[in-house]
Scaffold this active site. Structure first.
Site, PDB file in Angstrom:
ATOM      1  N   PRO A  92      -2.471  -0.744   3.683  1.00 45.35           N
ATOM      2  CG  PRO A  92      -3.730  -1.299   5.571  1.00 45.35           C
ATOM      3  CD  PRO A  92      -3.416  -1.753   4.167  1.00 45.35           C
ATOM      4  CB  CYS A  93       1.338   3.122   3.457  1.00 41.77           C
ATOM      5  SG  CYS A  93       0.531   4.626   4.046  1.00 41.77           S
ATOM      6  CD  GLN A  94      -1.003   3.395   8.632  1.00 35.99           C
ATOM      7  OE1 GLN A  94      -1.028   2.403   7.925  1.00 35.99           O
ATOM      8  NE2 GLN A  94      -2.085   4.118   8.868  1.00 35.99           N
ATOM      9  CG  PHE A  96       5.929  -0.588   3.823  1.00 38.17           C
ATOM     10  CD1 PHE A  96       6.765  -1.671   3.982  1.00 38.17           C
ATOM     11  CD2 PHE A  96       4.601  -0.813   3.510  1.00 38.17           C
ATOM     12  CE1 PHE A  96       6.281  -2.964   3.821  1.00 38.17           C
ATOM     13  CE2 PHE A  96       4.123  -2.094   3.351  1.00 38.17           C
ATOM     14  CZ  PHE A  96       4.959  -3.172   3.507  1.00 38.17           C
ATOM     15  CG  ASN A 132       1.975   1.347   0.100  1.00 37.48           C
ATOM     16  OD1 ASN A 132       2.503   1.826   1.104  1.00 37.48           O
ATOM     17  ND2 ASN A 132       1.128   0.328   0.154  1.00 37.48           N
TER      18      ASN A 132
END
Length: 366
Positions: A92-94, A96, A132
């Site tokens: 999950p990239c939220q 960064f 990502n």
């Protein structure tokens, strides 16, 4: 011939790539890998909303489980003997993302990349890929992830790519990492992959028109949000590629009248037909959440249009037949997805790499 490699003196068998997709979401990466010719056997995600679209559109099994709780034995059983193992995923990239201004190392998601690394250590697949947001490259956790791969004998390559250059009708920059125990590896260039730039018009220009707040009877996903009276006035005053600065003064929001608001000109904006779309976020179905206004029609883009701009096939299923569509849930699945075509680029790069390594091994034996 997908199962053989052409050599000067004939053909040699090519070992098939079998994959497990961690943090698989609705299946964007998996679907792209499958299109390329990678045999994806399993998707893993903690979100129950992912299960139906993942299974319905991909010839793979789904495991509803946190990656933190995964044991490597739950992955090993899905690979095939004598095949090449690929472990893929997009943590999950939220945490960064440039949209997240409050992320700190106390966020649990910050360390999910290290859970990915833990499973690589246990499984030791021949191939690894990770996708990502670009900002991850600036973080110590990414350096640790790469260093761990290299310490295990992997050749590692990573770069930030603009998805639009690979034929995805969207300006979306992503970090793509490839790692291999077979030898040096690299992502195909846009020229090598061979797709040209695609515009919004090319992607969604032929979809049936909609009124704000309605859905198409033949496709429940082709639905769009309703607009308040003032937002209807705003979108009518908006031009493709323009900003809220084009509006009459009485339509400008209070936040835009503040100094800080002037730094967000794309909010309440319309897309243009002639360019790729902006980055699809999890809120793309809302007119006020970015440049998500339709280029011509007085509405935000529909869920289906957002999915197509993410390069999902036009018939990709996100809900069971007859099931009510939850815009927030489906929008999140679509916005968080790896674009299918980017998955195909990754898969094609891996297959090209395996073919090259097979040819070199054959040449050395001769």
């Amino acid at each position: 011939m997908k199962n053989v490699v052409q050599t000067k003196n004939g053909t040699t068998p090519r070992r098939k790539i079998y994959a497990v997709d961690l943090f698989c979401g609705a299946g964007g990466l998996t679907h792209g890998l499958l299109k390329a010719g990678v045999d994806v056997r399993l998707g893993v995600d903690i979100d129950p909303a992912c299960e139906y679209p993942y299974i319905a559109n991909n010839n793979a099994k789904f495991l509803l489980k946190s990656v933190e709780e995964l044991d490597v034995s739950e992955l090993e059983c899905h690979y095939r003997k004598n095949g090449i193992k690929l472990l893929a995923g997009c943590a999950p990239c939220q945490t960064f993302s440039t949209y997240n201004q409050k992320a700190t190392e106390s966020d649990k998601r910050w360390w999910l990349l290290l859970q990915f690394s833990r499973l690589v250590d246990k499984l030791l697949p021949e191939l690894v890929t990770m996708e990502n947001v670009p900002r991850l490259i600036e973080q110590n956790v990414f350096d640790e992830f790469v260093a761990n791969l290299e310490s295990k004998g992997y050749s590692v390559a990573y770069q930030v790519v603009n998805c639009a250059e690979y034929g995805i009708p969207q300006q979306r920059k992503r970090l793509v990492l490839l790692a291999s125990k077979l030898g040096e590896i690299s992502l195909l260039t846009p020229q090598e992959f061979g797709n040209g730039t695609r515009t919004v018009k090319e992607a969604i220009g032929d979809l049936p028109p909609l009124e704000a707040g309605t859905s198409h009877p033949n496709d429940p996903l082709h639905q769009c949000s309703a607009l308040s009276e003032i937002n209807m006035r705003r979108i009518k005053a908006s031009r493709p590629g323009g900003t809220w600065r084009d509006w009459p003064r009485e339509l400008v929001t209070n936040c835009h009248k503040k100094l800080s608001g002037k730094t967000y000109p794309s909010v309440y904006g319309r897309m243009t037909w002639e360019d790729p779309a902006p980055t699809m976020t999890t809120q793309f179905f809302g007119f006020g959440n970015g440049r998500f206004g339709h280029p011509e029609q007085n509405r935000a883009i529909s869920l289906r249009e957002g999915a197509i701009l993410q390069s999902f096939p036009a018939d990709y299923e996100f809900t069971r037949p007859g099931e009510q569509v939850c815009q927030k849930s489906i929008g999140r699945l679509i916005g968080n997805a790896v674009p299918v075509t980017l998955g195909e680029v990754i898969g094609t790069s891996l297959l090209s790499h395996v073919s090259k390594m097979t040819r070199e091994a054959y040449r050395l034996k001769k």
